[in-house]
Design an enzyme around this catalytic site. Structure first.
Site, short mmCIF file in Angstrom:
data_model
loop_
_atom_site.label_atom_id
_atom_site.label_comp_id
_atom_site.label_asym_id
_atom_site.label_seq_id
_atom_site.Cartn_x
_atom_site.Cartn_y
_atom_site.Cartn_z
N GLY A 145 34.31 -21.60 22.44
CA GLY A 145 34.49 -20.00 22.54
C GLY A 145 35.50 -20.00 24.06
O GLY A 145 35.32 -18.75 24.28
N ALA A 159 43.82 -21.54 21.18
CA ALA A 159 44.72 -20.89 21.31
C ALA A 159 45.86 -21.22 22.39
O ALA A 159 46.96 -21.36 23.22
CB ALA A 159 44.59 -19.32 22.32
N ASP A 171 42.85 -14.47 23.09
CA ASP A 171 43.09 -15.54 23.68
C ASP A 171 44.37 -16.27 23.85
O ASP A 171 44.69 -16.47 25.21
CB ASP A 171 42.33 -16.59 22.31
CG ASP A 171 40.79 -16.44 22.08
OD1 ASP A 171 40.25 -15.48 22.74
OD2 ASP A 171 39.93 -17.63 21.59
O1 PMV Z 1 34.70 -18.73 20.52
P1 PMV Z 1 36.46 -17.91 20.07
O2 PMV Z 1 36.89 -18.45 21.78
O3 PMV Z 1 37.25 -18.24 18.99
O4 PMV Z 1 35.98 -15.92 20.45
C1 PMV Z 1 36.18 -15.59 18.99
C2 PMV Z 1 35.73 -13.96 19.69
C3 PMV Z 1 36.13 -13.84 18.27
O5 PMV Z 1 35.73 -11.97 18.30
C4 PMV Z 1 34.69 -13.31 17.59
C5 PMV Z 1 37.02 -13.04 17.25
C6 PMV Z 1 38.32 -13.06 17.58
O6 PMV Z 1 39.61 -13.41 16.92
O7 PMV Z 1 38.52 -11.69 18.76
#
Ligand code: PMV
Length: 354
Positions: free
Chosen positions: A121, A126, A168
Site C-alpha cells: 500500500g 505506481a 499513486d
Molecule cells: O494499496 P495501494 O497503494 O494500491 O492503494 C490503493 C488505494 C485505493 O484507494 C484502494 C485504490 C485506488 O486506486 O485509489
C-alpha cells in the site's frame, strides 16, 4: 562512456480517503522519503534485461527477450504475468511505450532498486511505472513533461490492474502532497509530518504460488470486494463514504493548523470506516490497536488494506506524538517492518550520465 539514465521517485502514503476516492470522495496523499530508482542503459544483446534488487523481502533477475517482429507479450516465460507485480508493471510500461512512441529496437538493461516494500500500500506499482517510463522516455529521447509521464504511468497502471485512481502516479511524479477529488488531482503545499509506517510484508509459508502471485493484484481484488459490499448495503455505505469525505476536509484543516491531536483523532475515525467497509485484516487491526494503546495520537490502515488469507500483507500509518520508541517497539513485536518517514518528499528526479 556508457549512456545511463537514472529516474527515481518516492513512495506514497494515503493519509485519508483510500477506497472512498474510487467513488469520487476526497483523498489526501503524500510522498514519503523512501524511493525507488530505475536505471536504463544499453546492452549488446537485443531485448530487455531486467534486474530488480533491494526491494525489502524480495529480489529477482530475469531476461525479457523478445523477437523484433513479434509481440513482447509472446515471451518464452509462460508465467511471465504472474511472476511478480513489479515485472508486470515493467512489462506493460515497455509494451505501452513501444506502441505509443515507437521506442525500442536495441538492447536495453533495466535495473530497479527500491526501498519500497511490495504490495504494502506504499505505491510500489505506481513508482515502478513512473520511474520506468521516465527513464525509458529520457533514454530514447522522447520529449515530454511531468504531466505526460504521469498520464503514461496512469495508463499503464490501469492496464495492469483494470482500475486505478490517479493518486499513486500523481504522488510518484510530483511528490509533495496531493488532494484527489472526483478524479481531479490538485497539488498542495502543507507542513511536513513525522510519521511511522508499519508493514506486514512477509508472505506466509503456507501460501501457495498461485496465491502469492495474485498478491500483485491485491488492490484490484479488495476494491472489487468493496464494490460488492457497497451494492449490498447501498444506503449505509453512502453515509460511510460521505463521512470519509468530511474527515478528509477536516484533516486538511488540521494539518494546515498543525493541530496534531485533531489529526490523530481523524486518523482513528478514518480507520474505523475502513474496518466498516471490510478492508482491515486481523494483523493490521492489531498493529493499529497496539499503536493506539502505546500512546499514538492516531493510527490507521493506509492504502488498499489487506486480506486475512493473504497473510494481512499491507501497511499501517501512525502519528506517534511523544511515544515514538515505544510505538515502534510494539509494532516490531507484532511482526511489522517499521519505518520512520517524513511527508512531502520530492517527486520524480531524472539524471543523465554519459
Ligand atoms: O494499496 P495501494 O497503494 O494500491 O492503494 C490503493 C488505494 C485505493 O484507494 C484502494 C485504490 C485506488 O486506486 O485509489
Amino acid at each position: 562512456m556508457v549512456k545511463k539514465i537514472r529516474a527515481s521517485v518516492p513512495a506514497k502514503v494515503i493519509l485519508f480517503g483510500e477506497h472512498f476516492v474510487v467513488y469520487g470522495k476526497r483523498a489526501l496523499a503524500t510522498a514519503i522519503n523512501r524511493r525507488l530508482a530505475v536505471e536504463v542503459s544499453s546492452r549488446e544483446k537485443e531485448g530487455y534485461h531486467v534486474k530488480i534488487e533491494n526491494i525489502p523481502t524480495f529480489g529477482l533477475e530475469m531476461d525479457l527477450e523478445h523477437k523484433k517482429e513479434g509481440n513482447i507479450k509472446a515471451l518464452p516465460y509462460k508465467d511471465y504475468d504472474a511472476v511478480t507485480k513489479a515485472t508486470a508493471y515493467v512489462k506493460e510500461s515497455i509494451v505501452y511505450l513501444e506502441e505509443r512512441y515507437g521506442i525500442g529496437g536495441e538492447g536495453v538493461e533495466i535495473e530497479i532498486k527500491s526501498e519500497i516494500p511490495l504490495s504494502a500500500g506504499l505505491g510500489s506499482s505506481a513508482a515502478t511505472c513512473v520511474a520506468t517510463i521516465a527513464a525509458l522516455k529520457e533514454y530514447f529521447g522522447v520529449s515530454g513533461d511531468l504531466e505526460g509521464i504521469r498520464n503514461d504511468a496512469h495508463h499503464v497502471e490501469k492496464a495492469v490492474q483494470g482500475a486505478a485512481s490517479p493518486v499513486d502516479t500523481a504522488i510518484s511524479t510530483y511528490g509533495g502532497y496531493v488532494l484527489v477529488e472526483k478524479g481531479e488531482v490538485k497539488r498542495l503545499h502543507l507542513p511536513e509530518l513525522d510519521l511511522i509506517v508499519g508493514c506486514i510484508g512477509s508472505i506466509p509459508l503456507s501460501m501457495d504460488t498461485k496465491k502469492a502471485s495474485e498478491m500483485g493484484l491485491k488492490t484490484k481484488r479488495i476494491v472489487e470486494e468493496v464494490k460488492v459490499r457497497k451494492e449490498s448495503f447501498k444506503e449505509i455505505f453512502d453515509s460511510i463514504f460521505d463521512a470519509s469525505d468530511a474527515i478528509t476536509a477536516q484533516a486538511l484543516n488540521a494539518i494546515e493548523n498543525c493541530d496534531f491531536v485533531k489529526l490523530g483523532a481523524l486518523m482513528n475515525i478514518n480507520h474505523g470506516l475502513l474496518d466498516a467497509i471490510g478492508v482491515v485484516p486481523r494483523r493490521l487491526s492489531e498493529l493499529v490497536k497496539m499503536s493506539q494503546g502505546s500512546g499514538a495520537l492516531g493510527a490507521k490502515v493506509t492504502g488498499a488494506g489487506g486480506l486475512d488469507e493473504m497473510g494481512s500483507v499491507g501497511s499501517v500509518l501512525v502519528l506517534p506524538g511523544e511515544s515514538v520508541d515505544r510505538i515502534k517497539a510494539t509494532m516490531e513485536i507484532a511482526g511489522a517492518f517499521v519505518m520512520d518517514v517524513k511527508t512531502g518528499e520530492e517527486g520524480l528526479k531524472v539524471a543523465n550520465t554519459y
